[in-house]
Design a protein around this motif. Structure first.
Motif, PDB file in Angstrom:
ATOM      1  N   VAL A  23      24.836   3.533  -2.004  1.00 23.08           N
ATOM      2  CA  VAL A  23      23.387   3.442  -1.822  1.00 23.08           C
ATOM      3  C   VAL A  23      22.765   3.254  -3.198  1.00 23.08           C
ATOM      4  O   VAL A  23      23.025   4.033  -4.123  1.00 23.08           O
ATOM      5  CB  VAL A  23      22.817   4.702  -1.129  1.00 23.08           C
ATOM      6  N   TYR A  24      21.982   2.203  -3.314  1.00 24.96           N
ATOM      7  CA  TYR A  24      21.239   1.905  -4.542  1.00 24.96           C
ATOM      8  C   TYR A  24      19.774   2.190  -4.269  1.00 24.96           C
ATOM      9  O   TYR A  24      19.267   1.888  -3.187  1.00 24.96           O
ATOM     10  CB  TYR A  24      21.407   0.437  -4.927  1.00 24.96           C
ATOM     11  N   THR A  25      19.094   2.740  -5.265  1.00 27.14           N
ATOM     12  CA  THR A  25      17.689   3.068  -5.062  1.00 27.14           C
ATOM     13  C   THR A  25      16.917   2.991  -6.373  1.00 27.14           C
ATOM     14  O   THR A  25      17.468   3.237  -7.447  1.00 27.14           O
ATOM     15  CB  THR A  25      17.565   4.456  -4.387  1.00 27.14           C
ATOM     16  N   SER A  26      15.648   2.632  -6.254  1.00 27.65           N
ATOM     17  CA  SER A  26      14.818   2.491  -7.445  1.00 27.65           C
ATOM     18  C   SER A  26      14.541   3.839  -8.101  1.00 27.65           C
ATOM     19  O   SER A  26      14.378   3.916  -9.316  1.00 27.65           O
ATOM     20  CB  SER A  26      13.494   1.799  -7.102  1.00 27.65           C
TER      21      SER A  26
ATOM     22  N   GLY B  21       0.783  -1.232   0.000  1.00 29.56           N
ATOM     23  CA  GLY B  21       0.000   0.000   0.000  1.00 29.56           C
ATOM     24  C   GLY B  21       0.810   1.275   0.000  1.00 29.56           C
ATOM     25  O   GLY B  21       0.249   2.365   0.102  1.00 29.56           O
ATOM     26  N   ASN B  22       2.126   1.162  -0.139  1.00 32.23           N
ATOM     27  CA  ASN B  22       3.006   2.322  -0.149  1.00 32.23           C
ATOM     28  C   ASN B  22       3.367   2.730  -1.567  1.00 32.23           C
ATOM     29  O   ASN B  22       3.175   1.964  -2.513  1.00 32.23           O
ATOM     30  CB  ASN B  22       4.299   1.985   0.614  1.00 32.23           C
ATOM     31  N   ASP B  23       3.930   3.921  -1.693  1.00 36.07           N
ATOM     32  CA  ASP B  23       4.471   4.338  -2.986  1.00 36.07           C
ATOM     33  C   ASP B  23       5.649   3.429  -3.330  1.00 36.07           C
ATOM     34  O   ASP B  23       6.412   3.030  -2.441  1.00 36.07           O
ATOM     35  CB  ASP B  23       4.925   5.794  -2.941  1.00 36.07           C
ATOM     36  N   PRO B  24       5.828   3.108  -4.617  1.00 39.48           N
ATOM     37  CA  PRO B  24       6.812   2.095  -5.010  1.00 39.48           C
ATOM     38  C   PRO B  24       8.256   2.613  -5.093  1.00 39.48           C
ATOM     39  O   PRO B  24       8.748   2.995  -6.151  1.00 39.48           O
ATOM     40  CB  PRO B  24       6.311   1.646  -6.384  1.00 39.48           C
ATOM     41  N   PHE B  25       8.923   2.595  -3.950  1.00 39.66           N
ATOM     42  CA  PHE B  25      10.337   2.945  -3.887  1.00 39.66           C
ATOM     43  C   PHE B  25      11.050   1.950  -2.980  1.00 39.66           C
ATOM     44  O   PHE B  25      10.528   1.590  -1.920  1.00 39.66           O
ATOM     45  CB  PHE B  25      10.541   4.356  -3.325  1.00 39.66           C
ATOM     46  N   GLY B  26      12.239   1.519  -3.387  1.00 44.89           N
ATOM     47  CA  GLY B  26      13.050   0.620  -2.582  1.00 44.89           C
ATOM     48  C   GLY B  26      14.515   0.977  -2.698  1.00 44.89           C
ATOM     49  O   GLY B  26      14.958   1.462  -3.745  1.00 44.89           O
ATOM     50  N   SER B  27      15.256   0.751  -1.617  1.00 41.51           N
ATOM     51  CA  SER B  27      16.672   1.125  -1.578  1.00 41.51           C
ATOM     52  C   SER B  27      17.460   0.144  -0.723  1.00 41.51           C
ATOM     53  O   SER B  27      16.909  -0.536   0.141  1.00 41.51           O
ATOM     54  CB  SER B  27      16.840   2.523  -0.980  1.00 41.51           C
ATOM     55  N   LEU B  28      18.779   0.130  -0.942  1.00 36.76           N
ATOM     56  CA  LEU B  28      19.671  -0.659  -0.104  1.00 36.76           C
ATOM     57  C   LEU B  28      21.039  -0.004  -0.060  1.00 36.76           C
ATOM     58  O   LEU B  28      21.363   0.839  -0.889  1.00 36.76           O
ATOM     59  CB  LEU B  28      19.754  -2.109  -0.584  1.00 36.76           C
ATOM     60  N   ILE B  29      21.811  -0.391   0.952  1.00 42.48           N
ATOM     61  CA  ILE B  29      23.180   0.099   1.098  1.00 42.48           C
ATOM     62  C   ILE B  29      24.110  -1.095   1.042  1.00 42.48           C
ATOM     63  O   ILE B  29      23.837  -2.143   1.639  1.00 42.48           O
ATOM     64  CB  ILE B  29      23.364   0.928   2.392  1.00 42.48           C
ATOM     65  N   VAL B  30      25.219  -0.918   0.315  1.00 44.97           N
ATOM     66  CA  VAL B  30      26.180  -1.982   0.082  1.00 44.97           C
ATOM     67  C   VAL B  30      27.553  -1.508   0.553  1.00 44.97           C
ATOM     68  O   VAL B  30      27.964  -0.378   0.259  1.00 44.97           O
ATOM     69  CB  VAL B  30      26.212  -2.350  -1.423  1.00 44.97           C
TER      70      VAL B  30
ATOM     71  N   GLN C 110       8.867   8.658   5.672  1.00 44.80           N
ATOM     72  CA  GLN C 110       9.360   7.286   5.852  1.00 44.80           C
ATOM     73  C   GLN C 110       9.847   6.676   4.531  1.00 44.80           C
ATOM     74  O   GLN C 110       9.393   5.617   4.100  1.00 44.80           O
ATOM     75  CB  GLN C 110       8.271   6.421   6.494  1.00 44.80           C
ATOM     76  N   HIS C 111      10.815   7.362   3.937  1.00 38.34           N
ATOM     77  CA  HIS C 111      11.434   6.883   2.699  1.00 38.34           C
ATOM     78  C   HIS C 111      12.568   5.919   3.046  1.00 38.34           C
ATOM     79  O   HIS C 111      13.218   6.073   4.085  1.00 38.34           O
ATOM     80  CB  HIS C 111      12.006   8.048   1.899  1.00 38.34           C
ATOM     81  N   PRO C 112      12.863   4.949   2.172  1.00 34.71           N
ATOM     82  CA  PRO C 112      13.931   3.998   2.478  1.00 34.71           C
ATOM     83  C   PRO C 112      15.306   4.648   2.592  1.00 34.71           C
ATOM     84  O   PRO C 112      16.152   4.187   3.355  1.00 34.71           O
ATOM     85  CB  PRO C 112      13.864   2.992   1.331  1.00 34.71           C
ATOM     86  N   GLU C 113      15.527   5.727   1.856  1.00 32.84           N
ATOM     87  CA  GLU C 113      16.829   6.402   1.929  1.00 32.84           C
ATOM     88  C   GLU C 113      17.053   7.047   3.297  1.00 32.84           C
ATOM     89  O   GLU C 113      18.181   7.104   3.789  1.00 32.84           O
ATOM     90  CB  GLU C 113      16.952   7.469   0.824  1.00 32.84           C
ATOM     91  N   ILE C 114      15.974   7.506   3.920  1.00 34.38           N
ATOM     92  CA  ILE C 114      16.061   8.058   5.281  1.00 34.38           C
ATOM     93  C   ILE C 114      16.375   6.930   6.261  1.00 34.38           C
ATOM     94  O   ILE C 114      17.227   7.073   7.149  1.00 34.38           O
ATOM     95  CB  ILE C 114      14.751   8.776   5.672  1.00 34.38           C
ATOM     96  N   ALA C 115      15.707   5.783   6.094  1.00 36.05           N
ATOM     97  CA  ALA C 115      15.978   4.625   6.957  1.00 36.05           C
ATOM     98  C   ALA C 115      17.437   4.182   6.809  1.00 36.05           C
ATOM     99  O   ALA C 115      18.101   3.856   7.801  1.00 36.05           O
ATOM    100  CB  ALA C 115      15.026   3.482   6.623  1.00 36.05           C
ATOM    101  N   ILE C 116      17.950   4.201   5.595  1.00 36.47           N
ATOM    102  CA  ILE C 116      19.347   3.835   5.357  1.00 36.47           C
ATOM    103  C   ILE C 116      20.283   4.831   6.043  1.00 36.47           C
ATOM    104  O   ILE C 116      21.254   4.428   6.689  1.00 36.47           O
ATOM    105  CB  ILE C 116      19.631   3.740   3.842  1.00 36.47           C
ATOM    106  N   ALA C 117      20.013   6.108   5.903  1.00 37.87           N
ATOM    107  CA  ALA C 117      20.864   7.117   6.541  1.00 37.87           C
ATOM    108  C   ALA C 117      20.892   6.925   8.055  1.00 37.87           C
ATOM    109  O   ALA C 117      21.965   6.974   8.676  1.00 37.87           O
ATOM    110  CB  ALA C 117      20.389   8.522   6.174  1.00 37.87           C
ATOM    111  N   ARG C 118      19.732   6.699   8.634  1.00 35.32           N
ATOM    112  CA  ARG C 118      19.666   6.487  10.085  1.00 35.32           C
ATOM    113  C   ARG C 118      20.400   5.213  10.490  1.00 35.32           C
ATOM    114  O   ARG C 118      21.133   5.187  11.484  1.00 35.32           O
ATOM    115  CB  ARG C 118      18.211   6.438  10.542  1.00 35.32           C
ATOM    116  N   TRP C 119      20.207   4.144   9.748  1.00 38.08           N
ATOM    117  CA  TRP C 119      20.881   2.887  10.048  1.00 38.08           C
ATOM    118  C   TRP C 119      22.400   3.080   9.950  1.00 38.08           C
ATOM    119  O   TRP C 119      23.148   2.655  10.841  1.00 38.08           O
ATOM    120  CB  TRP C 119      20.405   1.784   9.097  1.00 38.08           C
TER     121      TRP C 119
END
Length: 161
Positions: A77-80, A23-32, A53-62
């Motif tokens: 950082v890879y992102t859609s 149910g979210n907007d279609p964005f996904g990210s990961l850090i390598v 609550q974007h994945p890039e923000i979650a990655i930055a915090r992590w």
């Protein structure tokens, strides 16, 4: 862009699909890591009203919690989709390294116009307009069609609600 980059971007598209299905907007990210290890991945989690609550923000915090400044600079950082201004700023403030994205903000803006969607509240700035000395690569043409379709499905879903 190399095969490793395309592999990670394909995973980002899979995460974007998961976001859409939840149910979210279609964005996904990961850090390598510099060694090529996927350290953390996420997708948009904006259902419920918190549009930050974007994945890039979650990655930055992590990354700020789990990586040294040197490890952050050497990570990718890879992102859609190309970072929005908020996510670009978070990326810069945390000191993350390279960014590789599958679709650009310009592409998304054009698709949203094509689908008849209203523009969002934040101007779609290229990452380089937000970050100094950024190492950025994208878009990846081989994934554009899949990403476009995810956004079209999202707009159709939103129109039904």
């Amino acid at each position: 862009m190399n095969d490793r980059d395309r592999h990670h971007l394909t995973r980002c598209v899979e995460l974007a699909e998961a976001a859409l299905h939840s149910g979210n907007d279609p964005f996904g990210s990961l850090i390598v890591s510099e060694a090529g290890e996927v350290l953390f991945e996420d997708h948009n989690r904006t259902v419920g009203g918190d549009a930050t609550q974007h994945p890039e923000i979650a990655i930055a915090r992590w990354a700020a919690t789990h990586l040294s400044p040197q490890e952050r600079r050497r990570a990718t950082v890879y992102t859609s989709g190309e970072h929005c201004a908020m996510c670009s700023a978070a990326h810069g403030w945390v000191g993350l390294g390279r960014i590789v994205y599958a679709s650009s903000s310009r592409q998304l803006t054009n698709w949203m116009k094509e689908f008849g969607a209203e523009p969002g509240p934040v101007k779609p700035l290229p990452i380089q307009d937000v970050l100094r000395d950024s190492d950025v690569e994208g878009p990846e043409p081989s994934l554009s069609g899949r990403i476009r379709e995810l956004h079209q499905q999202n707009i159709r879903r939103q129109a039904k609600t």
